[in-house]
Enzyme design. Structure first.
Site, PDB file in Angstrom:
ATOM      1  N   GLU A  44       0.870  -1.188   0.000  1.00  0.00           N
ATOM      2  CA  GLU A  44       0.000   0.000   0.000  1.00  0.00           C
ATOM      3  C   GLU A  44       0.902   1.231   0.000  1.00  0.00           C
ATOM      4  O   GLU A  44       1.361   1.680   1.050  1.00  0.00           O
ATOM      5  CB  GLU A  44      -0.896  -0.022   1.228  1.00  0.00           C
ATOM      6  CG  GLU A  44      -2.002   1.011   1.203  1.00  0.00           C
ATOM      7  CD  GLU A  44      -2.736   1.103   2.535  1.00  0.00           C
ATOM      8  OE1 GLU A  44      -2.269   0.488   3.528  1.00  0.00           O
ATOM      9  OE2 GLU A  44      -3.766   1.793   2.606  1.00  0.00           O
ATOM     10  N   ALA A  94      -2.177   8.339   7.011  1.00  0.00           N
ATOM     11  CA  ALA A  94      -1.139   8.127   7.998  1.00  0.00           C
ATOM     12  C   ALA A  94       0.197   7.756   7.362  1.00  0.00           C
ATOM     13  O   ALA A  94       1.173   7.494   8.052  1.00  0.00           O
ATOM     14  CB  ALA A  94      -1.570   7.021   8.957  1.00  0.00           C
ATOM     15  N   HIS A  95       0.255   7.705   6.011  1.00  0.00           N
ATOM     16  CA  HIS A  95       1.502   7.322   5.348  1.00  0.00           C
ATOM     17  C   HIS A  95       2.502   8.477   5.404  1.00  0.00           C
ATOM     18  O   HIS A  95       2.131   9.628   5.237  1.00  0.00           O
ATOM     19  CB  HIS A  95       1.225   6.925   3.886  1.00  0.00           C
ATOM     20  CG  HIS A  95       0.460   5.649   3.756  1.00  0.00           C
ATOM     21  ND1 HIS A  95       0.961   4.548   3.084  1.00  0.00           N
ATOM     22  CD2 HIS A  95      -0.755   5.280   4.219  1.00  0.00           C
ATOM     23  CE1 HIS A  95       0.072   3.569   3.123  1.00  0.00           C
ATOM     24  NE2 HIS A  95      -0.977   3.990   3.815  1.00  0.00           N
ATOM     25  N   ASN A 115     -12.411   5.995   2.457  1.00  0.00           N
ATOM     26  CA  ASN A 115     -11.269   6.557   3.176  1.00  0.00           C
ATOM     27  C   ASN A 115     -10.135   6.863   2.224  1.00  0.00           C
ATOM     28  O   ASN A 115      -9.821   6.066   1.350  1.00  0.00           O
ATOM     29  CB  ASN A 115     -10.801   5.564   4.254  1.00  0.00           C
ATOM     30  CG  ASN A 115     -11.881   5.262   5.270  1.00  0.00           C
ATOM     31  OD1 ASN A 115     -12.495   4.203   5.223  1.00  0.00           O
ATOM     32  ND2 ASN A 115     -12.141   6.184   6.162  1.00  0.00           N
ATOM     33  N   ALA A 116      -9.498   8.017   2.423  1.00  0.00           N
ATOM     34  CA  ALA A 116      -8.333   8.429   1.622  1.00  0.00           C
ATOM     35  C   ALA A 116      -8.662   8.569   0.139  1.00  0.00           C
ATOM     36  O   ALA A 116      -7.899   8.190  -0.733  1.00  0.00           O
ATOM     37  CB  ALA A 116      -7.155   7.477   1.820  1.00  0.00           C
ATOM     38  N   ASP A 150      -7.528  -3.803   7.784  1.00  0.00           N
ATOM     39  CA  ASP A 150      -6.516  -2.746   7.822  1.00  0.00           C
ATOM     40  C   ASP A 150      -5.959  -2.705   9.239  1.00  0.00           C
ATOM     41  O   ASP A 150      -5.687  -1.627   9.803  1.00  0.00           O
ATOM     42  CB  ASP A 150      -7.122  -1.392   7.437  1.00  0.00           C
ATOM     43  CG  ASP A 150      -6.064  -0.372   7.013  1.00  0.00           C
ATOM     44  OD1 ASP A 150      -6.370   0.819   6.944  1.00  0.00           O
ATOM     45  OD2 ASP A 150      -4.903  -0.804   6.777  1.00  0.00           O
ATOM     46  N   LEU A 179      -7.159   8.996  11.213  1.00  0.00           N
ATOM     47  CA  LEU A 179      -7.305   7.564  11.424  1.00  0.00           C
ATOM     48  C   LEU A 179      -6.113   6.826  10.849  1.00  0.00           C
ATOM     49  O   LEU A 179      -5.559   7.209   9.822  1.00  0.00           O
ATOM     50  CB  LEU A 179      -8.590   7.047  10.754  1.00  0.00           C
ATOM     51  CG  LEU A 179      -9.898   7.437  11.437  1.00  0.00           C
ATOM     52  CD1 LEU A 179     -11.081   6.864  10.650  1.00  0.00           C
ATOM     53  CD2 LEU A 179      -9.928   6.928  12.873  1.00  0.00           C
ATOM     54  N   CYS A 180      -5.733   5.793  11.530  1.00  0.00           N
ATOM     55  CA  CYS A 180      -4.502   5.105  11.184  1.00  0.00           C
ATOM     56  C   CYS A 180      -4.701   3.613  11.355  1.00  0.00           C
ATOM     57  O   CYS A 180      -4.170   2.998  12.264  1.00  0.00           O
ATOM     58  CB  CYS A 180      -3.423   5.637  12.115  1.00  0.00           C
ATOM     59  SG  CYS A 180      -1.824   4.948  11.828  1.00  0.00           S
ATOM     60  N   GLY A 181      -5.491   3.008  10.494  1.00  0.00           N
ATOM     61  CA  GLY A 181      -5.711   1.573  10.620  1.00  0.00           C
ATOM     62  C   GLY A 181      -6.714   1.252  11.716  1.00  0.00           C
ATOM     63  O   GLY A 181      -7.336   2.132  12.311  1.00  0.00           O
TER      64      GLY A 181
END
Lengths: 259, 409
Positions: free
Chosen positions: B143, B154-155, B235-236, B294, B328-330
């Site tokens: 990903e 969050a990347h 999301n994203a 995720d 949000l991060c997973g």
């Protein structure tokens, strides 16, 4: 003959199943003593099979020492086709009970030599010591198994072309498409079933009433092959009220014991 | 039948008193297993004239194919994106613990990372079958890093990349090797993405669009060039707009090449997607819905501070954010919990809820002949569930690999 009349389909199915169950239990089958049963397909015996499965699941009936011989099978239909009689027997009976697969015999409609397959079937019945109880049904045209009108009353297991009545009756199982219905079948002969020590014919529903009338109130006639059983020493006809609609009141009263 | 010594490979086990998911329905049928595969009992009866060697009573439970998670970043303290010397042990630990969630196959997911991490980690992750040691690895899900800056979530910003200069070669240089890769998530609005997508899919790797600001037209073009998945729908990515539905519009697009379909991942943890949005997506394209977790390394560990790749993550209940932010991060909701949440939120049938975690991910990866179903001949990876879809036992290749302590057999 005996004519046993029950009020409705469920009661008729139960009566027949109890009879078969008792026959097997009274026979006391064992390692060297198998009970041989002839079996039908179609919608009529479904209730009976359900009851037999119930008795088995209750622990009252085991098929461990029972050998079965089915009456017929379509020719050219793949064995795992949902409408083959192999599929019918697996789904409606065999998969729910404890019968040894080696003892469940059904004619192979895809054998390379069909007549040899039929001859071998007759031999297997003979080797099993003959049939103790042959359970059968009746077609709207009075046929037993696929012994269509005009079949010899002393016939043996063989290849038969199906009558139009039968093909029409079967169309509902093939999406109502006549072109999909098999036109030939392997079937036990009238003579084959007559050889059984006892015969039980299940007949339910108003659409079978005329055939029942022809079979038991008229003469023995190869146009209504079930009539052959008038000459069998031990035959029981198990019906519901609707199936008796074409019989004389006198006949029905006699067999109901009402006089 | 005379008694015979039956070897493990030929031993026939019949699971009785159960309902099985087959042909999109829950049927009152027994499940027969032999040699780690689902067996056709009718064929066995008539052709081989054999019966079962052993019967196991399933107490009326549901038997479903084992769950498949195609997006999971780690768990139980293990972070797949961490450049450890022994990535294999981390994978094995997660694989083992996933069994309790009914997961029998998964795609370890790597978030956006610098090339040296890919070069170190990827060779250590091998596609392998599941066993009593743990769930099977279907291949890596990459990903990033070829994703949108704006929608990076969050990347880490510093490691984002494009393939403007060298297209596919750029991709290959970044990752090092694509040998055990199953899915690549990228943003199709990046220049030269379409040729990259063509090249990736020609190698049998699935391309997913995500972390992107692409409009519907660009997303459709990506699909026409071979993309078949959407990474965590909603999301994203750009929100749905009635004059440009963006990636979300793929669910009802009429530009999908005939004979193909677009699948979309959904995180049904009750946090990432509002139930109403879940319902809209489900109703628009029910057959394409793939439940994913995720999940992050904090899965199974409880509240506190953990890591994900190069980032710090704060976990509170089911909510995981980049430390110090609201991004949000997973997620830390296990896949079986997602199945249950999905069932309740959408009011869909049990069959649909189960297929979203089994058949659909298998179809996405093109492995539905072996995984994701209980069809005859497929691998005997399955779960025993109660009526509320709680996992009671997990089987891989017909072998019991996990069991709820309260189960009797």
């Amino acid at each position: 003959m005996r004519l046993v009349i029950l009020d409705n389909y469920d009661l008729a199915s139960e009566w027949a199943a109890k009879y078969i169950c008792n026959r097997i239990i009274q026979f006391k089958p064992g390692q060297d003593r198998y009970f041989t049963l002839g079996l039908p397909t179609g919608s009529t015996p479904l209730g009976c099979y359900k009851k037999l499965i119930e008795y088995h699941k209750n622990g009252d009936l085991s098929f461990k020492y029972v050998k079965t011989f089915n009456m017929d099978e379509y020719v050219g239909l793949p064995r795992n086709h949902p409408e083959s009689y192999h599929s019918y027997m697996w789904n409606n009976f065999f998969k729910h009970i404890d019968i040894d697969p080696n003892n469940a015999h059904i004619l192979d409609g895809n054998a390379t030599d069909l007549q040899a397959e039929c001859d071998a079937f007759e031999k297997k019945i003979e080797e099993a010591g003959g049939i103790d109880l042959f359970v059968g049904g009746i077609g709207p045209d009075g046929h037993i198994a696929f012994n269509e009108p005009g079949s010899s009353l002393v016939s043996r297991t063989r290849l038969k072309t199906l009558a139009m009545d039968t093909i029409l009756a079967n169309a509902k199982y093939f999406d109502g498409d006549l072109s999909k219905v098999p036109t030939m079948a392997l079937t036990v002969g009238v003579g084959t079933v007559m050889d059984a020590r006892e015969v039980m014919i299940l007949i339910t529903g108003a659409h079978k009433a005329f055939a029942l009338y022809k079979a038991i109130e008229e003469g023995v006639n190869h146009m209504w092959t079930v009539s052959a059983f008038q000459q069998h020493p031990r035959t029981i006809f198990v019906c519901d009220e609707d199936a008796t609609l074409e019989l004389r009141v006198k006949t029905v009263k006699y067999f109901k014991g009402e006089h | 039948m005379p008694p015979q010594k039956v070897g493990a490979e030929t031993r026939i086990v019949q699971f009785t008193n159960c309902r099985i998911l087959r042909g999109h329905t829950l049927l009152r049928e027994d499940l027969w297993i032999r040699g780690g595969r689902i067996l056709d009992p009718e064929k066995l009866f008539f052709e081989e004239k054999r019966s079962a060697d052993e019967q196991r009573d399933c107490e009326g439970h549901i038997l479903a194919p084992g769950f498949i998670d195609v997006q999971i970043n780690g768990g139980f303290g293990v972070d797949f994106s961490l450049p450890s010397e022994d990535v294999g042990s981390g994978i094995a630990l997660v694989a083992k613990n996933l069994l309790a969630y009914g997961v029998t196959s998964f795609c370890p997911t790597l978030v956006t990372s610098p090339p040296d991490i890919y070069h170190k980690v990827l060779p250590q992750i091998i596609v392998r079958n599941g066993s009593s040691q743990g769930a099977g690895v279907l291949g890596v899900h990459l990903e990033g890093p070829f994703i949108s800056h704006e929608k990076r979530g969050a990347h880490p910003e510093s490691h984002l990349r494009t393939f403007e200069t060298d297209a596919f070669q750029e991709l290959l240089k970044t990752y090092g090797s694509l040998d055990n890769v199953a899915i690549i998530t990228l943003a199709p609005e990046l220049r030269r993405s379409y040729e990259v997508i063509r090249e990736i899919t020609s190698r049998g790797i699935c391309v997913s669009v995500g972390h992107s600001v692409s409009h519907l037209r660009e997303a459709e073009e990506a699909v026409q060039n071979g993309a078949t998945f959407i990474t965590h729908l909603f999301n994203a990515m750009l929100p749905f707009h009635h004059r440009d539905p963006g990636i979300v519009g793929l669910l009802t697009s009429d530009q999908i090449p005939p004979g193909r379909q677009v699948f979309f991942g959904m995180i049904a943890d009750g946090i990432h997607t509002n139930p109403a949005a879940l319902r809209i997506a489900h109703r628009a394209h029910p057959k394409g819905l793939v439940l994913v977790t995720d999940a992050i390394p904090a899965l199974g560990l409880g509240n506190g501070r953990h890591t994900l790749g190069q980032q710090d993550v704060e976990v509170d209940g089911l909510t995981c954010c980049v430390a110090g932010t609201k991004t949000l991060c997973g997620s830390v909701a296990p896949l079986d919990a997602c199945v249950r949440h999905f069932l309740h939120a959408t009011g869909c049938s049990v069959e649909m809820a189960l297929e979203a975690a089994t058949l659909h991910p298998a179809q996405l990866l093109g492995i539905e002949k072996q995984k994701g179903t209980l069809d005859f001949g497929s691998d005997a990876d399955f779960v025993v569930l109660d009526d509320s879809l709680n996992v009671k036992a997990t089987y891989i290749a017909g072998e019991l690999v996990w069991q709820d302590k309260t189960l009797s057999h």
